[in-house]
Design an enzyme around this catalytic site. Structure first.
Site, short mmCIF file in Angstrom:
data_model
loop_
_atom_site.label_atom_id
_atom_site.label_comp_id
_atom_site.label_asym_id
_atom_site.label_seq_id
_atom_site.Cartn_x
_atom_site.Cartn_y
_atom_site.Cartn_z
N GLU A 92 -47.85 -0.86 -23.85
CA GLU A 92 -47.47 -0.01 -22.73
C GLU A 92 -46.59 1.10 -23.32
OE1 GLU A 92 -45.30 -1.90 -19.55
OE2 GLU A 92 -45.09 0.03 -18.52
N ARG A 125 -45.03 -15.64 -29.42
CA ARG A 125 -44.34 -14.39 -29.75
C ARG A 125 -43.63 -14.53 -31.09
NH1 ARG A 125 -43.17 -10.98 -25.48
NH2 ARG A 125 -41.47 -10.00 -26.58
N LYS A 164 -38.39 -4.09 -25.80
CA LYS A 164 -38.26 -2.63 -25.68
C LYS A 164 -37.13 -2.25 -24.74
CE LYS A 164 -42.69 -2.21 -25.01
NZ LYS A 164 -43.97 -1.74 -24.49
P1 ATP Z 1 -41.45 -5.73 -24.60
O1 ATP Z 1 -40.98 -6.95 -23.91
O2 ATP Z 1 -40.71 -5.42 -25.84
O3 ATP Z 1 -41.60 -4.53 -23.70
P2 ATP Z 1 -44.18 -6.11 -24.18
O4 ATP Z 1 -44.95 -7.34 -24.42
O5 ATP Z 1 -43.89 -5.77 -22.77
O6 ATP Z 1 -42.90 -6.13 -25.08
P3 ATP Z 1 -46.32 -4.31 -24.64
O7 ATP Z 1 -46.28 -2.89 -25.00
O8 ATP Z 1 -46.85 -4.68 -23.30
O9 ATP Z 1 -44.86 -4.85 -24.83
O10 ATP Z 1 -47.03 -5.17 -25.78
C1 ATP Z 1 -48.19 -4.82 -26.47
C2 ATP Z 1 -48.72 -6.04 -27.16
O11 ATP Z 1 -47.76 -6.52 -28.10
C3 ATP Z 1 -48.98 -7.16 -26.18
O12 ATP Z 1 -50.23 -7.73 -26.45
C4 ATP Z 1 -47.87 -8.13 -26.44
O13 ATP Z 1 -48.26 -9.45 -26.17
C5 ATP Z 1 -47.55 -7.90 -27.91
N1 ATP Z 1 -46.18 -8.26 -28.23
C6 ATP Z 1 -45.05 -7.76 -27.68
N2 ATP Z 1 -43.97 -8.39 -28.17
C7 ATP Z 1 -44.41 -9.30 -29.06
C8 ATP Z 1 -43.77 -10.28 -29.90
N3 ATP Z 1 -42.45 -10.43 -29.93
N4 ATP Z 1 -44.56 -11.04 -30.70
C9 ATP Z 1 -45.90 -10.88 -30.69
N5 ATP Z 1 -46.55 -10.00 -29.92
C10 ATP Z 1 -45.83 -9.21 -29.10
MG MG Z 2 -45.21 -5.36 -21.28
#
Ligand code: ATP
Ligand code: MG
Length: 579
Positions: free
Chosen positions: A42, A268, A278
């Site tokens: 995102e 994760r 983020k």
């Molecule tokens: P954040 O909580 O930091 O915003 P998010 O999961 O909301 O992380 P996205 O941009 O939606 O961020 O994530 C893109 C991809 O990265 C998704 O498939 C998510 O599952 C993966 N991802 C995010 N954080 C992790 C993590 N700590 N370990 C492994 N994969 C991750």
């Molecule tokens: Mg997200």
């Protein structure tokens, strides 16, 4: 509960994690023409270390199984999203060494199709417009022990729902006044199936679609359908989406696809002393706790790049961490280990004195006047009369061909303050009044004859002599133990060197309610160092090993030849060994 995992790498072997085993089975059974994965960020912030794991997995498996991986921006929530984030995410993925198939995709470019499918659901009797307030919707969802209460609109006719949904699209409702919900099961033990919202009103411009829409699909609706549209075979995501999979499958089944995508969840990445959220990283940026998303202490890709971490090091780290379904916390020293390993044979050496102590060589002109007759054949040097400088040519790396440089040797030098002790601790191997002799790296053996102290008893200068016969030669009749680095005082260049520790002293900063309480006050220390000229002349973004000090990089923003700025990448060694 989390525990420290063993991080067992299966490098250079067939990788056997559960995801690759599933894909291998699918490939062997010829279930798909081609394996297609996607990385779906995102665009509401910069990529962080957690995303690196997801990138390495999604792009990695696609490559290993002869498939492709898409980059797709999951841009269904225009409030928090920006073009700047999109540009940086693309840049980061490329820098990590991966290529996506074709153009980058955007969920927003499917908005017309998603809207049509929402209408299809209404026509099938699988979706309805709910006019309850957000509070009523929440209260009527029920709880874990209690079934939800159906909305008064739940059984409205298809015609009425189509008209209401059209009104939503035409801007006749304010935000929060109407939503489109999937009609599934208000008593489901899985809360995600209690008629989840699939479209909401948002009177917001979108960075890609402008003012075309005032209704936007929810992530859980857009995601499976975007996967299906792109022909994704394996939709890999993190474990928190496990409970969303039944809805993912419901959407796919209700719309109907010949080759449905499948969602698989892995754990994760969590790293101790590190934040991978983020939202929280944005808080650090917004409050000025760090200098920006690319502050070298940040666990963002931009920050780690500026810090000098290598794509090879990050990929190696992800391989060592592996892919499982078990939650764990990885030791941050594993990341440092991987980065350090990637630097060993790829960085030139140089000498930098981080805490300078002046040394005056009292016999410099005598000794240097005889340098040509006394030196060993292996030494390549020239003497410049005008500046009284002996220029020594040395390779940039002891056993990898990285060219050569000239190091200036002059009457006044700097050595590190830590290399001379009036009262040395037991086992001290450097200089002291009892052990006045040492080899200066790349040049002569030096003998300290006198130390000068200030009123507090601190050593502020050394007087010393060099042994003219030791340029490239061992001294006659005695053994000299130890080698130290040094820099010419007159030809060396003053430099700022930024030394880093972990940004957070808390082992689990995400568990500390007030992020300020988790910070390490010593995460950044600036030193006023002196470096040999070849280091100062390097372009921004050049990595070095400073002899005996560690790995450093010229800062991508602040470095210039006149005012060199180096960031510490990682220490030279650490007692930590990966399991
Ligand atoms: P954040 O909580 O930091 O915003 P998010 O999961 O909301 O992380 P996205 O941009 O939606 O961020 O994530 C893109 C991809 O990265 C998704 O498939 C998510 O599952 C993966 N991802 C995010 N954080 C992790 C993590 N700590 N370990 C492994 N994969 C991750
Ligand atoms: Mg997200």
């Amino acid at each position: 509960m989390s525990e420290h995992s063993s991080n067992n790498a299966q490098k250079d072997e067939v990788k056997n994690d559960f995801i690759r085993n599933i894909i291998r089975d699918d490939v062997n059974a010829q279930r798909y023409q081609q394996i297609v994965t996607r990385f779906p960020p995102e665009p509401n912030g910069y990529l962080h270390l957690g995303h690196v794991k997801s990138i390495c997995l999604n792009f990695g498996v696609a490559k290993e199984f002869g498939g492709v991986c898409n980059l797709r921006f999951d841009d269904t929530n225009p409030t928090a999203e920006k073009q700047d984030y999109i540009d940086n995410i693309e840049n980061d993925v490329k820098w990590l060494g991966f290529e996506w198939a074709g153009e980058a995709y955007h969920a927003s470019s499917y908005f017309d199709q998603l809207h049509a499918w929402a209408i299809q659901l209404i026509e099938q009797g699988d979706a309805y417009v709910d006019l309850q307030t957000p509070e009523q919707i929440r209260d009527n969802r029920g709880s874990f022990n209690e079934a939800g209460t159906p909305s008064p609109q739940r059984d409205a006719s298809v015609e009425e729902n189509l008209a209401l949904f059209n009104d939503m699209k035409d801007g006749k409702y304010a935000e929060g006044k109407a939503v489109l919900r999937a009609k599934i099961d208000m008593a489901s033990p899985n809360m995600n199936l209690r008629d989840p919202v699939i479209y909401r009103v948002m009177h917001q411009s979108h960075h890609q679609t402008g003012d075309k829409w005032c209704i936007y699909p929810m992530y859980d609706f857009a995601h499976p359908l975007s996967d299906a549209l792109e022909g994704i075979t394996h939709s890999l995501c993190t474990l928190e989406f496990e409970d969303h999979r039944p809805f993912y499958d419901w959407v796919i089944a209700k719309i109907g696809f010949d080759v449905p995508p499948h969602q698989y969840e892995f754990s994760r990445l969590n790293v101790d002393h590190t934040l991978t959220s983020k939202r929280k990283l944005k808080q650090l940026v917004d409050e000025g706790i760090v200098s920006g998303w690319d502050d070298p202490r940040m666990p963002t890709v931009a920050g780690m790049r500026r810090r000098g971490y290598t794509p090879e090091g990050l990929r190696d780290f992800c391989e060592r961490v592996g892919v499982t379904k078990a939650d764990s916390v990885v030791d941050f020293r594993l990341l440092e280990f991987s980065v350090r390993q990637s630097l060993e044979t790829t960085t030139g050496r140089g000498m930098a004195v981080l805490k300078p102590l002046k040394v005056t060589i009292t016999n410099f002109s005598d000794a240097v006047s005889s340098w040509e007759t006394q030196k060993a054949d292996s030494v390549n040097a020239r003497f410049d009369d005008a500046t009284q400088t002996l220029w020594l040519t040395q390779p940039n790396h002891p056993n990898v061909d990285m060219g050569e440089r000239e190091i200036p040797f002059t009457e006044t030098l700097y050595i590190d303050q830590g290399d001379y002790e009036i009262e040395p601790p037991a086992g001290y191997k450097r200089l002291s009044p009892e052990k006045p002799e040492i080899r200066l790296r790349n040049t002569y053996v030096l003998a300290v004859t006198e130390h000068i102290t200030d009123e507090n008893g601190n050593v502020v200068e050394l007087k010393a002599t060099i042994d003219p016969a030791t340029l490239g030669n061992n001294p006659e009749g005695r053994k000299v133990k130890g080698v130290i680095h040094w820099v010419s005082a007159s030809q060396g260049v003053p430099a700022t060197v930024r030394m880093y520790e972990q940004l957070f002293s808390a082992e689990d900063p995400s568990g500390v309610a007030d992020v300020h309480q988790a910070l390490n006050p010593d995460s950044l220390t600036e030193l006023y160092a002196v470096v040999e000229p070849s280091l100062a002349h390097a372009d921004a973004g050049t990595r070095f090993q400073f002899e005996r000090e560690g790995y450093f990089i010229t800062d991508s923003e602040d470095h210039s030849t006149d005012k060199p700025v180096f960031n510490q990448i990682v220490s030279l060694r650490d007692s930590y060994k990966p399991a």
